[in-house]
Design an enzyme around this catalytic site. Structure first.
Site, PDB file in Angstrom:
ATOM      1  CG  ASP A 348      -1.846   1.212   1.319  1.00  0.00           C
ATOM      2  OD1 ASP A 348      -2.466   1.276   0.339  1.00  0.00           O
ATOM      3  OD2 ASP A 348      -1.443   1.959   2.343  1.00  0.00           O
ATOM      4  CD  GLU A 384      -2.077   2.202  -3.353  1.00  0.00           C
ATOM      5  OE1 GLU A 384      -3.500   2.600  -3.654  1.00  0.00           O
ATOM      6  OE2 GLU A 384      -1.776   2.229  -2.186  1.00  0.00           O
TER       7      GLU A 384
END
Length: 712
Positions: A348, A384
């Protein structure tokens, strides 16, 4: 209670069969106390043991009389001087950063904060209340588990299909999963759960965060919960809320059972991990673990050390320059691979991990360490590739060995199918593997993880049903969530009984999913899209642990029809070599052939001229993929060859007759047409016109046997 010196490695609580070694890093602490609790209901620790020994800034003790199952926490002494970056408060029980199991989750109260909540001096004040009755506690684990013949599947990237799912939401409403197991690790691993994934053709599940996380106080006060889980409090402990209460195994054992079952079904397990920030938030957040153990060592602080630097929008950023923070993350990653047998990670806000000082550094220490690690360099690594800081959007800039969520793919495909003009060049580039992003540094098409929808945003059904977000249920006056969705409601906002609009939406869903699966690169589906799941226009369900987010399994006929179409497209994409390329297209004739490995065609059946690539009105094109010109070899050194495929794509609102390229007198076999998904296969001769209907995708095949016969 006997207390021996113990050792400083490994960090955490380690059961060796005779006792437990406790080791805690704190660079600036002046005193550490280990607190043992009798049970989860205890209001105070039963024993408080001073940890006398410390080596290389690690405080350690060995307790020969402690067994697995023991609940514990720490009290860490030191200066409370926020202006200097120190926030020690020995009145607070702290969770071990290396806790492998959570024995008690927190209960919110002002005593969890190191300062006096509501005081005029804010975090410069000091709270003397004891939080032992409220604090989260760690549990000592016995790591023994019978893995049997479980081994890493090592599914090649180019043969991977990722299915992003939420452990709870996937089976919470599944009627064929035993009720006590619904919404749990065991539910995901149930016969019904695995059957659906296998029938779909999934090769890997990407689980939304399962590291232990908290429900933020502001959500609890609103009657909401943290559903997605991007608020980590334990990087080694599986979230206990996903453990089935009726099973004798704890969350650790149940997670291992799930992985073993998925592997046996040929499905890899990828974890969505959140190492960019923690659940403790800004300087006004609670003192739960790292902040009270050594705030200055664990967090990136501003020039004024009272404040945290925040590249994540969540209040803090882990201090990746500190060797012990790097160790924490690397130890966590290796633990999940070696002890828990997971197959990879999706990071993330990965740009945050690359920040050395301020700028994003693609060769930051974190990436250097990953590349040389013999364990982690061999698993699937997905970034990401953005964060909220300056220069944080880094799609295409991660090092070799990393794949990335391709946000540019998502945006281009959405815009093309909602009818935006001037996109044919980018659309073709994204569909053919995004060579502009990944080719120059030696990366491959599979370094692009293609997606159209994910947990963050509209579902596929909502993408074609809503112009605007409808997030009122989040109780933020619809201010949260993205306003830039590139969505189109097809003529009505939300649910409608208009048959023309309903039919168009179903066709658009087929167009989008077909484009995703048949693009070069790795496709990632959002779990539930194949079942036409709707969140009623909410594009930010992070706090909706309810039927709004949970997948519904009761399917009417249109939903069943769409599910069967998705299965059909996936089967085509996973069995045709032209959709599983390991090399980028060359865009030119190979080995003396007058046919290119990839050709882009106008509706006249001719090569697309240069002028068309930049024309704003072009919304239709054909793509010919030569199955005999893949120019690659399999694991045994044999040439990879397959059928030649022709994709016809029309995003225009009118039908366009498309002249099929000549096939040396041979015919093209239609595999499917999204405008008529139930029609039977039929053949068309080369040079004939195909009636390409408005807003549709058609796939035609020229079998390999025909190609070979024509050349002989």
């Amino acid at each position: 209670m006997r207390v021996w010196p113990g050792r400083g490695y490994p960090l955490g609580a380690t059961w060796d069969g005779a006792g437990v070694n406790f080791a805690l890093f704190s660079e600036h602490a002046t005193k550490v106390e280990l607190c043992l609790f009798d049970d989860a209901a205890a209001k105070q620790e039963a024993q408080r043991i001073r940890v006398k020994h410390h080596t290389d800034q690690v405080w350690h003790a060995y307790l020969p009389d402690v067994l697995p199952g023991q609940l514990y926490g720490y009290r860490v002494h030191g200066p409370y001087a926020p202006e200097e970056g120190h926030r020690f408060n020995h009145n607070k029980i702290l969770l071990d950063p290396y806790a492998k199991s959570i024995g008690r989750t927190l209960e919110w109260g002002d005593a969890l904060f190191g300062y006096k909540v509501g005081h005029e001096k804010k975090d410069l004040s000091f709270d003397e209340r004891d939080n032992a009755a409220l604090a989260p506690l760690a549990r000592v684990v016995d790591p023994a588990f019978t893995w049997g013949g479980d081994r890493p599947l090592r599914t090649p990237w180019h043969k991977t299909l990722i299915y992003e799912l939420h452990v709870k939401g996937f089976t919470k409403l599944h009627p064929d999963v035993p009720e006590p197991l619904r919404g749990t690790y065991a539910g995901l691993a149930s016969e019904a759960g695995i059957k659906h994934l296998q029938e779909l053709g999934v090769t890997a599940v990407e689980l939304l965060p399962i590291h232990h996380f908290i429900n933020e106080r502001h959500l609890v006060e609103k009657g909401l919960l943290n559903y997605w889980g991007y608020s980590s409090l334990g990087y080694f402990a599986p979230e206990p809320r996903y453990a089935a209460a009726n099973m004798e195994q704890d969350a650790v054992q149940q997670f291992k059972l799930m992985v073993r079952a998925l592997h046996a079904a040929g499905i890899e397990v990828i974890l969505d991990v959140v190492y960019n920030h923690t659940a403790e938030g800004s300087e006004l957040g609670p003192t739960l673990s790292w902040r009270g153990i050594d705030n200055k060592a664990y967090y990136r602080l501003a020039k004024d050390h009272r404040y945290h630097m925040d590249f994540t929008g969540c209040g803090n950023t882990l201090y990746m320059q500190h060797p012990r923070v790097l160790q924490l993350i690397m130890d966590s990653l290796r633990y999940w691979v070696v002890e828990m047998h997971v197959d990879g990670f999706r990071f993330d806000l990965a740009s945050t991990l690359a920040r050395e000082l301020h700028e994003v550094d693609r060769l930051g220490a974190f990436f250097d360490i990953i590349h040389q690690d013999p364990v982690l360099s061999q698993v699937k690594l997905i970034a990401e590739p953005w964060d909220l800081g300056p220069g944080g959007y880094q799609v295409g800039n991660f090092p070799p060995g990393w794949s990335e969520w391709n946000g540019k793919y998502r945006d281009a495909i959405r815009r093309f199918w909602k009818g935006d003009g001037g996109l044919v060049s980018e659309f073709a580039t994204r569909l053919s593997g995004s060579s502009d992003l990944y080719q120059d540094d030696g990366r491959r098409p599979y370094n692009s993880v293609n997606f159209i929808t994910c947990h963050d945003g509209f579902t596929l059904h909502d993408l074609v049903s809503y112009h605007h977000k409808h997030n009122e249920a989040n109780k933020e006056e619809n201010r949260d969530g993205s306003d830039d969705n590139n969505s189109w409601n097809c003529g009505a906002e939300g649910a409608t009984n208009d048959p023309a609009i309903v039919a168009l939406r179903e066709k658009q869903k087929r167009n989008l999913i077909a484009t995703l699966i048949l693009s070069e690169g790795v496709a990632m589906m959002l779990g539930g899209d194949e079942l036409s799941h709707t969140q009623q226009g909410n594009n930010n369900t992070y706090c909706q642990d309810s039927e709004l987010s949970w997948i519904h399994w009761q399917l009417d006929e249109p939903k069943k029809t769409f599910l069967e179409f998705v299965k059909k497209v996936i089967h085509l994409g996973m069995t045709q070599p032209v959709f599983q390329r390991r090399k980028f297209f060359k865009g030119r004739a190979l080995r003396g052939s007058n046919i290119k490995d990839i050709s882009f065609l106008t509706p006249a059946g001719q090569e697309m001229p240069d002028a068309d690539w930049d024309a704003g009105f072009v919304k239709c094109l054909g793509i010919r993929l030569a199955g005999d010109l893949i120019d690659d070899e399999d694991d045994r050194g044999e040439p990879i060859i397959g059928d030649t495929l022709l994709l016809l794509l029309n995003a225009h609102h009118e039908s366009i007759p498309f002249t099929l390229p000549s096939a040396e007198g041979q015919s093209w076999e239609r595999m499917f047409d999204t405008a008529a998904p139930t029609e039977e296969p039929v053949s068309f001769s080369g040079g004939s016109q195909y009636p390409l209907r408005d807003r549709s995708v058609v796939v035609l095949r020229r079998p390999l046997a025909v190609v070979v016969a024509a050349k002989s």
